[in-house]
Design an enzyme around this catalytic site. Structure first.
Site, short mmCIF file in Angstrom:
data_model
loop_
_atom_site.label_atom_id
_atom_site.label_comp_id
_atom_site.label_asym_id
_atom_site.label_seq_id
_atom_site.Cartn_x
_atom_site.Cartn_y
_atom_site.Cartn_z
N GLY A 195 1.04 -1.46 0.00
CA GLY A 195 -0.16 0.13 0.20
C GLY A 195 0.91 1.01 0.25
N HIS A 196 0.24 2.09 -0.43
CA HIS A 196 1.12 3.37 -0.68
C HIS A 196 1.69 3.97 0.56
CE1 HIS A 196 -2.10 6.17 0.17
NE2 HIS A 196 -2.84 5.64 -0.79
N GLY A 208 1.68 5.88 4.09
CA GLY A 208 0.39 6.59 4.80
C GLY A 208 -0.83 5.62 4.77
N SER A 209 -0.64 4.65 4.22
CA SER A 209 -2.03 3.60 3.89
C SER A 209 -2.20 2.87 5.16
CB SER A 209 -1.76 2.69 2.78
OG SER A 209 -0.70 1.79 2.77
N SER A 228 2.40 0.59 8.81
CA SER A 228 3.13 0.43 10.14
C SER A 228 2.23 0.56 11.44
CB SER A 228 4.12 1.58 10.33
OG SER A 228 5.19 1.40 9.11
N GLU A 283 9.27 -3.14 6.05
CA GLU A 283 10.30 -2.59 5.27
C GLU A 283 11.45 -2.74 5.55
OE1 GLU A 283 8.80 0.60 3.24
OE2 GLU A 283 6.95 0.84 4.05
N1 LIG Z 1 2.62 8.76 15.43
C1 LIG Z 1 1.94 9.39 14.59
N2 LIG Z 1 0.91 10.50 14.87
C2 LIG Z 1 0.09 11.12 14.25
N3 LIG Z 1 -0.37 10.45 13.05
C3 LIG Z 1 0.58 9.25 12.65
C4 LIG Z 1 1.50 8.82 13.49
N4 LIG Z 1 1.90 7.83 12.54
C5 LIG Z 1 1.57 7.67 11.60
N5 LIG Z 1 0.31 8.75 11.42
C6 LIG Z 1 -0.67 8.68 10.44
O1 LIG Z 1 -1.49 7.35 10.03
C7 LIG Z 1 -1.49 7.08 8.88
C8 LIG Z 1 -0.95 5.61 8.50
O2 LIG Z 1 0.55 5.83 8.81
P1 LIG Z 1 1.56 4.75 8.77
O3 LIG Z 1 2.66 5.02 9.28
O4 LIG Z 1 0.94 3.45 9.27
O5 LIG Z 1 1.56 4.17 7.23
P2 LIG Z 1 2.37 3.35 6.32
O6 LIG Z 1 1.59 2.65 5.39
O7 LIG Z 1 3.45 2.63 7.29
O8 LIG Z 1 3.23 4.37 5.55
P3 LIG Z 1 4.84 4.27 4.79
O9 LIG Z 1 4.86 3.39 3.55
O10 LIG Z 1 5.08 5.81 4.54
O11 LIG Z 1 5.51 3.58 5.91
C9 LIG Z 1 -0.83 8.40 7.84
O12 LIG Z 1 -1.67 9.25 7.69
C10 LIG Z 1 0.06 8.96 8.92
O13 LIG Z 1 0.34 10.39 8.55
MG LIG Z 2 5.55 2.37 7.32
#
Ligand SMILES: Nc1ncnc2c1ncn2[C@@H]1O[C@H](COP(=O)(O)OP(=O)(O)OP(=O)(O)O)[C@@H](O)[C@H]1O
Ligand SMILES: [Mg+2]
Length: 278
Positions: free
Chosen positions: A39-40, A42-43, A46, A165
């Protein structure tokens, strides 16, 4: 086969964000399988991993690991069963030496010292780093650091390993080595692997792919079925693998192309074989 991971209707919101980071997320993972989460940026990938380890507390929904529901009471038992390797190895080192570092998680669990030494040695051997036991982690290469981080997980003897990742900071050769190592450990230790990745060649090795978009599961299926949805993948901000695009064009041009996923290397081999029969 039993489901070792069972996530149902999981919801999570960060305090300062309007939109929930995870919404109605449900999926199952069979014991001993390899699942890729793509997924892209921020999806929510994590965020999902952190919920599965009890590092974040869901607003709603349930997470079951080996039939045990994650809660305040079970979180330590579950963390003993689930290991995670993050993207940046530097941020996960705590020990002065490689061996100390691998031992860290065991010290926290009060494993008796003789057993701890044995487990650390075995784990370093399993990842091919036994000769580095007394080195400083900071002086290792990126790939070696990830091997040490994996040894730290292996030493805990978990059932599940989550890679967030874990190969993304390595060069292509380093990535391949780490993936080969994980495959080897998975077979040897009967692990279940959850690999969060942007690398579609890595995702192609999975038994199952879960696609997240804006905190929702939008697709699940085998790599072949997911990658076959060329334009739908683009909609979720995912690249269609280059080899798949070439394959589509060749199919359109009338060549007999298989409908399973092929890496670039696999496609090249196939085309050489095809040419020799023409
Ligand atoms: N500590 C935090 N506080 C507030 N918002 C957060 C926090 N961590 C992540 N987010 C938000 O939650 C959403 C999901 O983030 P997440 O880190 O789970 O995405 P991801 O799929 O792992 O992205 P990436 O591929 O960049 O690692 C995003 O909109 C992000 O901005
Ligand atoms: Mg991530």
């Amino acid at each position: 086969m039993a489901n070792i991971i069972d996530v149902k209707d999981l919801e999570y919101s960060y305090a300062e964000q309007k939109a929930p980071a995870l919404q109605h997320v449900s999926f199952q993972v069979e014991q001993g399988s390899w699942v890729a989460v793509i997924g892209h940026n921020g999806s929510g990938k994590s965020t999902l991993a952190k919920n599965m380890l009890g590092l974040l507390e869901p607003a709603a929904g349930t997470i079951k690991i080996s039939g045990m529901e994650l809660s305040e009471e079970t979180v330590w038992q579950i963390r003993a069963r689930v290991g995670i390797v993050f993207q940046n190895p530097d941020s996960q080192f705590v020990g002065a030496t490689v061996a100390d570092d691998v031992a860290f998680g065991l010290e926290n669990r009060e494993v008796p010292r003789p057993e701890m030494l044995e487990r650390v040695e075995a784990a370093l051997k399993a990842v091919g780093m036994q000769e580095y036991a007394n080195r400083e982690p900071a002086h290792l290469s990126g790939g070696q650091k990830q091997r040490v981080a994996i040894a730290g997980v292996v030493a805990q003897q978990p059932d599940i390993i989550i890679l967030d990742e874990a190969t993304s900071m390595l060069d292509p050769a380093g990535r391949k080595e780490i993936i080969a190592l994980i495959r080897e450990l998975k077979a040897k230790l009967n692990l279940t692997v959850v690999s969060i990745t942007h690398d579609l060649d890595e995702a192609a090795l999975a038994d199952q792919i879960i696609v997240l978009d804006s905190g929702k599961v939008v697709e699940t299926g085998t790599p072949a079925t997911i990658f076959a949805r060329g334009s739908a993948m683009a909609k979720f901000g995912l690249d269609v693998p280059y080899s798949e695009r070439v394959k589509e064009d060749l199919t359109a041009a009338g060549l007999p192309m298989p409908n399973t996923y092929m890496s670039e290397e696999g496609l090249v081999d196939y085309l050489w074989t095809l040419r020799s029969t023409m």
